[in-house]
Design an enzyme around this catalytic site. Structure first.
Site, PDB file in Angstrom:
ATOM      1  CE  LYS A 180      49.439  37.416  20.569  1.00 22.87           C
ATOM      2  NZ  LYS A 180      50.610  36.865  21.267  1.00 22.87           N
TER       3      LYS A 180
HETATM    4  P1  NAD Z   1      48.695  26.450  18.382  1.00 21.40           P
HETATM    5  O1  NAD Z   1      47.605  26.902  17.495  1.00 21.40           O
HETATM    6  O2  NAD Z   1      49.932  25.887  17.771  1.00 21.40           O
HETATM    7  O3  NAD Z   1      48.148  25.369  19.432  1.00 21.40           O
HETATM    8  C1  NAD Z   1      47.062  25.624  20.258  1.00 21.40           C
HETATM    9  C2  NAD Z   1      46.674  24.334  20.951  1.00 21.40           C
HETATM   10  O4  NAD Z   1      45.578  24.608  21.841  1.00 21.40           O
HETATM   11  C3  NAD Z   1      46.191  23.250  19.995  1.00 21.40           C
HETATM   12  O5  NAD Z   1      46.599  21.989  20.485  1.00 21.40           O
HETATM   13  C4  NAD Z   1      44.680  23.388  20.063  1.00 21.40           C
HETATM   14  O6  NAD Z   1      44.010  22.190  19.691  1.00 21.40           O
HETATM   15  C5  NAD Z   1      44.517  23.708  21.537  1.00 21.40           C
HETATM   16  N1  NAD Z   1      43.244  24.348  21.830  1.00 21.40           N
HETATM   17  C6  NAD Z   1      42.589  25.278  21.115  1.00 21.40           C
HETATM   18  N2  NAD Z   1      41.414  25.571  21.692  1.00 21.40           N
HETATM   19  C7  NAD Z   1      41.350  24.826  22.808  1.00 21.40           C
HETATM   20  C8  NAD Z   1      40.386  24.669  23.830  1.00 21.40           C
HETATM   21  N3  NAD Z   1      39.222  25.322  23.783  1.00 21.40           N
HETATM   22  N4  NAD Z   1      40.664  23.799  24.841  1.00 21.40           N
HETATM   23  C9  NAD Z   1      41.834  23.115  24.855  1.00 21.40           C
HETATM   24  N5  NAD Z   1      42.762  23.218  23.917  1.00 21.40           N
HETATM   25  C10 NAD Z   1      42.523  24.055  22.905  1.00 21.40           C
HETATM   26  O7  NAD Z   1      49.041  27.715  19.320  1.00 21.40           O
HETATM   27  P2  NAD Z   1      50.359  27.986  20.120  1.00 21.40           P
HETATM   28  O8  NAD Z   1      51.226  28.868  19.290  1.00 21.40           O
HETATM   29  O9  NAD Z   1      50.891  26.732  20.690  1.00 21.40           O
HETATM   30  O10 NAD Z   1      49.795  28.925  21.288  1.00 21.40           O
HETATM   31  C11 NAD Z   1      49.238  28.394  22.497  1.00 21.40           C
HETATM   32  C12 NAD Z   1      49.263  29.460  23.570  1.00 21.40           C
HETATM   33  O11 NAD Z   1      50.607  29.900  23.775  1.00 21.40           O
HETATM   34  C13 NAD Z   1      48.483  30.736  23.250  1.00 21.40           C
HETATM   35  O12 NAD Z   1      47.980  31.268  24.448  1.00 21.40           O
HETATM   36  C14 NAD Z   1      49.548  31.659  22.696  1.00 21.40           C
HETATM   37  O13 NAD Z   1      49.190  33.027  22.815  1.00 21.40           O
HETATM   38  C15 NAD Z   1      50.692  31.305  23.609  1.00 21.40           C
HETATM   39  N6  NAD Z   1      52.023  31.659  23.090  1.00 21.40           N
HETATM   40  C16 NAD Z   1      52.460  31.190  21.887  1.00 21.40           C
HETATM   41  C17 NAD Z   1      53.741  31.535  21.456  1.00 21.40           C
HETATM   42  C18 NAD Z   1      54.323  30.989  20.187  1.00 21.40           C
HETATM   43  O14 NAD Z   1      55.514  31.225  19.936  1.00 21.40           O
HETATM   44  N7  NAD Z   1      53.596  30.241  19.367  1.00 21.40           N
HETATM   45  C19 NAD Z   1      54.545  32.379  22.221  1.00 21.40           C
HETATM   46  C20 NAD Z   1      54.061  32.835  23.460  1.00 21.40           C
HETATM   47  C21 NAD Z   1      52.802  32.451  23.871  1.00 21.40           C
END
Ligand code: NAD
Length: 426
Positions: A115
């Site tokens: 990561k």
């Molecule tokens: P992203 O940046 O596209 O979206 C994140 C979302 O969370 C946004 O809507 C943002 O406004 C919101 N957010 C941020 N801080 C916040 C807070 N303090 N309270 C509430 N909401 C908040 O990110 P993503 O890629 O959707 O990732 C989200 C989660 O999923 C993370 O934990 C990431 O590690 C996990 N994840 C992502 C992927 C991927 O393919 N993108 C894969 C596996 C896991």
């Protein structure tokens, strides 16, 4: 003018503490694994910290800090996302890298876990500043990444455009195009069909498998609340709506919205494109991010940050199913309370594995220079996730443990077996 490091160093080490506590819980069930191997797998193999300058549009030089951690390389090259967020710390990156190791092992793809991240709020940068920051960080990563060594992907705060800049920076450095250096790229430069939607859709595939085990097969009866409306949350919401489920609440960093009769997800996405947030959507009432977790619903999908469900709010959660879109949203103390209450939790390393699975497909396609259509990608994704769910469910039943412990047992055992077979160098 010079701006010093925007030190967002937090004194809480929660994510890493959570990852280690989960590991210790699973390790108790692995008495057949050598103690030395169990100790070895706890440690990140490599940790990289870099401080670098970026010139802002107003001429100011600003310093930024970035990290990349390779947790374990036994199964193959390391794989894991890059996060651009003010909350990034070395401990958070360590935790996320460790979870990637278990996730890849659980779904049986030939990767170790990694990561990375930069301590920055990308929303405060112009597009040019974001590109320069990304390219400088990517240049610093060059000695650590390659299609055979470590392959980054998007995570919180990064997207296909950021991946395109990394692919271009790496390619300019080595002198030829290397699409397989990152996944989650735009399709025109070697991205895979279905990658953008993969994590969110995979969350819903797993949710359906969990509901089916409890004979809940009528989507119209199921109310879903989703915290986080970025890549994972919005794609999960869209797919759930397409299948006929009722998404009653969603939120982003600004706050949330709630409509007990179900939101029109495409309408919310349009509103978000116009205003930058789901907040203010007319056909819903406002709800705070922590209140959203406690709303009356059947399924709760945390899809934002770690450490959202803790011993402070676990008693208040009304959902009977928690499907973890985010990494590490639930603390071990909250796990205990929720397991006691009979809430069925599908852990992150299973529920959100769709992203890394389709990233793996993207890497395979890039290496072969032979591309698949969306149906092929999605069918393969569903098959792998369905198998991983069934294996984890069988282990949970067999060993009388919760789904998280079952998933960790399966994953840790696989890595341990590979380490044992390879032997210790020298
Ligand atoms: P992203 O940046 O596209 O979206 C994140 C979302 O969370 C946004 O809507 C943002 O406004 C919101 N957010 C941020 N801080 C916040 C807070 N303090 N309270 C509430 N909401 C908040 O990110 P993503 O890629 O959707 O990732 C989200 C989660 O999923 C993370 O934990 C990431 O590690 C996990 N994840 C992502 C992927 C991927 O393919 N993108 C894969 C596996 C896991």
């Amino acid at each position: 003018m010079v701006v010093a490091l925007p030190h967002a160093i937090r004194d809480d080490l929660d994510a890493y503490k959570t990852a280690l506590a989960q590991y210790d819980r699973a390790a108790k069930h692995l008495s057949d694994v050598d103690d030395g191997v169990l100790m070895f797998m706890k440690y990140p193999r490599r940790e990289f910290t870099v401080n670098f300058p970026v010139r802002r549009d107003n001429g100011t030089m600003e310093m930024f800090t970035g990290y990349r951690v390779h947790h374990n390389t036994a199964l193959g090259p390391t794989k894991g996302g890059l996060r651009f967020s003010l909350g990034v710390t070395l401990d958070e990156v360590r935790a996320l890298a460790m979870w990637m190791t278990w996730k890849c092992a659980l779904v049986n793809i030939p990767y170790g876990g990694a990561k990375g991240g930069v301590v920055v709020d990308p929303r405060t940068l112009s597009q040019r500043e974001l590109e320069n920051l990304t390219r400088r960080y990517a240049t610093e990563l060059v000695p650590l990444i390659s299609p055979q060594m470590d392959i980054p992907a998007p995570d919180m705060g990064t997207n296909p455009q950021v991946m395109a800049w990394i692919m271009d920076t790496y390619s300019m450095t080595v002198g030829y195009s290397v699409p397989a250096i990152v996944t989650g790229k735009p399709i025109g430069i070697g991205g895979s069909h279905g990658r953008t939607q993969a994590t969110g859709r995979g969350v819903i595939v797993i949710m359906e498998a969990a509901l089916a085990k409890h004979n809940l097969t009528n989507p119209a009866d199921i109310r879903i609340a989703i915290q986080g409306f970025g890549n994972v949350g919005s794609n999960a919401a869209l797919y759930a709506e397409e299948l006929g489920y009722k998404v009653v609440a969603v939120s982003d960093v600004e706050g949330g919205i709630y409509n007990p009769n179900g939101l029109d997800i495409k309408g919310v996405i349009n509103h978000m494109h116009n205003t930058g947030t789901a907040v203010g959507y007319l056909d819903a009432e406002p709800v705070g991010n922590s209140a959203l977790l406690e709303l009356p619903c059947d399924v709760l999908i945390p899809a934002a940050l770690e450490g959202q469900i803790t011993e402070k709010n676990a008693e208040e959660i009304q959902a009977k199913f928690i499907i973890e879109g985010a990494n590490g949203p639930t603390t071990p103390e909250a796990d205990d309370i929720l397991n006691e209450r009979g809430v069925f939790i599908v852990p992150d390393i299973l529920a959100n594995a769709g992203g890394v699975i389709v990233s793996y497909f993207e890497w395979v396609q890039d290496l072969q220079a032979f591309f698949w259509d969306e149906t092929e990608v999605f069918n393969r994704l569903v098959r792998i996730m369905g198998d991983a769910f069934e294996r984890t469910y069988a282990t949970a039943t067999d060993k009388q443990v919760d789904m998280r412990t079952a998933a960790q047992i399966t994953a840790i055992k696989r890595v341990a077996d590979v380490i044992t077979t390879r032997g210790f160098y020298p």
